[in-house]
Design a protein around this motif. Structure first.
Motif, short mmCIF file in Angstrom:
data_model
loop_
_atom_site.label_atom_id
_atom_site.label_comp_id
_atom_site.label_asym_id
_atom_site.label_seq_id
_atom_site.Cartn_x
_atom_site.Cartn_y
_atom_site.Cartn_z
N THR A 10 -10.97 -14.20 8.80
CA THR A 10 -10.96 -12.89 9.48
C THR A 10 -11.12 -13.06 10.99
O THR A 10 -10.44 -12.40 11.78
CB THR A 10 -12.09 -12.00 8.93
N PHE A 11 -12.02 -13.96 11.41
CA PHE A 11 -12.23 -14.20 12.84
C PHE A 11 -10.95 -14.72 13.49
O PHE A 11 -10.54 -14.24 14.55
CB PHE A 11 -13.37 -15.19 13.04
N VAL A 12 -10.33 -15.71 12.87
CA VAL A 12 -9.10 -16.29 13.43
C VAL A 12 -8.00 -15.24 13.47
O VAL A 12 -7.25 -15.13 14.46
CB VAL A 12 -8.64 -17.51 12.60
N MET A 13 -7.89 -14.45 12.40
CA MET A 13 -6.87 -13.41 12.35
C MET A 13 -7.05 -12.40 13.47
O MET A 13 -6.10 -12.03 14.17
CB MET A 13 -6.93 -12.70 11.00
N ASN A 14 -8.28 -11.95 13.67
CA ASN A 14 -8.55 -10.97 14.73
C ASN A 14 -8.31 -11.56 16.11
O ASN A 14 -7.82 -10.87 17.02
CB ASN A 14 -9.98 -10.45 14.62
N LEU A 37 0.48 -12.31 3.21
CA LEU A 37 -0.04 -12.08 1.86
C LEU A 37 -1.12 -13.09 1.52
O LEU A 37 -2.16 -12.75 0.92
CB LEU A 37 1.11 -12.17 0.85
N VAL A 38 -0.92 -14.35 1.91
CA VAL A 38 -1.93 -15.39 1.67
C VAL A 38 -3.24 -15.03 2.38
O VAL A 38 -4.34 -15.13 1.80
CB VAL A 38 -1.43 -16.76 2.15
N ILE A 39 -3.14 -14.60 3.63
CA ILE A 39 -4.34 -14.22 4.39
C ILE A 39 -5.07 -13.07 3.70
O ILE A 39 -6.30 -13.08 3.55
CB ILE A 39 -3.97 -13.84 5.83
N ALA A 40 -4.30 -12.07 3.26
CA ALA A 40 -4.91 -10.91 2.60
C ALA A 40 -5.63 -11.33 1.32
O ALA A 40 -6.74 -10.85 1.03
CB ALA A 40 -3.85 -9.86 2.29
N LEU A 41 -5.02 -12.23 0.55
CA LEU A 41 -5.64 -12.68 -0.70
C LEU A 41 -6.88 -13.52 -0.43
O LEU A 41 -7.89 -13.40 -1.14
CB LEU A 41 -4.62 -13.48 -1.51
N VAL A 42 -6.82 -14.37 0.58
CA VAL A 42 -7.99 -15.19 0.92
C VAL A 42 -9.15 -14.31 1.34
O VAL A 42 -10.30 -14.51 0.92
CB VAL A 42 -7.64 -16.20 2.03
N ARG A 43 -8.86 -13.32 2.17
CA ARG A 43 -9.93 -12.43 2.63
C ARG A 43 -10.54 -11.64 1.47
O ARG A 43 -11.71 -11.28 1.49
CB ARG A 43 -9.39 -11.46 3.68
N PRO A 48 -18.10 -17.27 3.54
CA PRO A 48 -17.91 -18.12 4.74
C PRO A 48 -16.43 -18.34 5.07
O PRO A 48 -16.03 -18.25 6.23
CB PRO A 48 -18.60 -19.43 4.35
N ILE A 49 -15.62 -18.63 4.05
CA ILE A 49 -14.19 -18.87 4.28
C ILE A 49 -13.51 -17.58 4.70
O ILE A 49 -12.71 -17.56 5.65
CB ILE A 49 -13.54 -19.45 3.01
N SER A 50 -13.82 -16.50 4.00
CA SER A 50 -13.23 -15.20 4.34
C SER A 50 -13.58 -14.79 5.76
O SER A 50 -12.75 -14.25 6.50
CB SER A 50 -13.72 -14.14 3.34
N GLY A 51 -14.84 -15.06 6.16
CA GLY A 51 -15.27 -14.70 7.51
C GLY A 51 -14.53 -15.50 8.58
O GLY A 51 -14.14 -14.94 9.61
N ILE A 52 -14.33 -16.78 8.33
CA ILE A 52 -13.59 -17.62 9.29
C ILE A 52 -12.15 -17.15 9.41
O ILE A 52 -11.61 -17.03 10.53
CB ILE A 52 -13.64 -19.10 8.86
#
Length: 217
Positions: free
Chosen positions: A61-65, A43-49, A55-59
């Motif tokens: 997303t990259f780590v998540m993928n 849930l935290v990841i989804a909210l951050v994205r 820039p933060i959302s992109g980082i």
């Protein structure tokens, strides 16, 4: 009468205590704690994205993928050898939790996007703060829509706990394998392990179904 060369109940009763102990102390424990971590972190990841600057959302997303596209067993081995002082079961809990958080984050994202546009507009009209909007309106509706998928990931995590043997953590299947290696009787113990997985998974799926209905209605 069953041929004892194919099936012997004595081996079942001999192996069952150690298998059940490993089932409770490792299989269930890792699944429950790992699922809790995955649900919250996802849930935290989804909210951050959704809300963080690009820039933060992109980082994130990259780590998540990257985590999603890397085999779970490779992640277990990497963390286990990268942090040799960390107990294997802690490594298992953290890796399972983070790994499945990346999948649950996508489920939460879909749930958030399924919230009708009118709900967002209503919160704006009522001058609700962003935090109040998320906590009181968006997240509850998103969670209701995602319960079945989240439950399926919990069951998947449960069934993948045998990977823990790669980092020397003895789960139920590992206990079965160890007994079979000592007695050369693998048929009984692996069938029993499969039955125990089924016995534990089926009620969980029913519980998830009931929870889904309760949240919807």
């Amino acid at each position: 009468m069953i041929d004892e060369s194919l099936w012997n109940w004595e081996h079942v009763w001999a192996a069952l205590p150690d298998m059940l102990l490993a089932f409770v102390k490792v299989t269930l424990f890792v699944t429950i704690v790992g699922s809790a971590i995955a649900a919250v972190l996802g849930l935290v990841i989804a909210l951050v994205r959704r809300t963080a600057p690009q820039p933060i959302s992109g980082i994130v997303t990259f780590v998540m993928n990257f985590i999603r596209m890397t085999p779970l067993v490779v992640q277990l081995l990497f963390v286990y050898y990268a942090i040799p002082t960390m107990p294997g079961i802690v490594v298992g809990i953290l890796v399972f939790g983070v790994h499945y958080a990346t999948f649950m984050a996508e489920v939460y994202r879909a749930g958030i996007e399924s919230v009708p546009k009118g709900q967002w507009e209503a919160t704006t009209a009522l001058s609700m703060s962003p935090s109040r909007t998320w906590v009181a309106v968006i997240i509850p509706q998103a969670v209701r829509a995602t319960v079945p998928a989240l439950g399926n990931y919990v069951i998947s995590m449960f069934k993948e706990t045998p990977f823990l043997v790669a980092i020397a953590v003895m789960d139920m299947v590992g206990a079965a394998r160890e007994y079979g290696a000592g007695t050369f009787r693998f048929t009984e113990v692996f069938i029993v392990a499969g039955v125990l997985f089924l016995i534990a998974s089926y009620p969980t799926s029913l519980l998830i179904g009931r929870l889904e209905k309760r949240l919807v209605y």
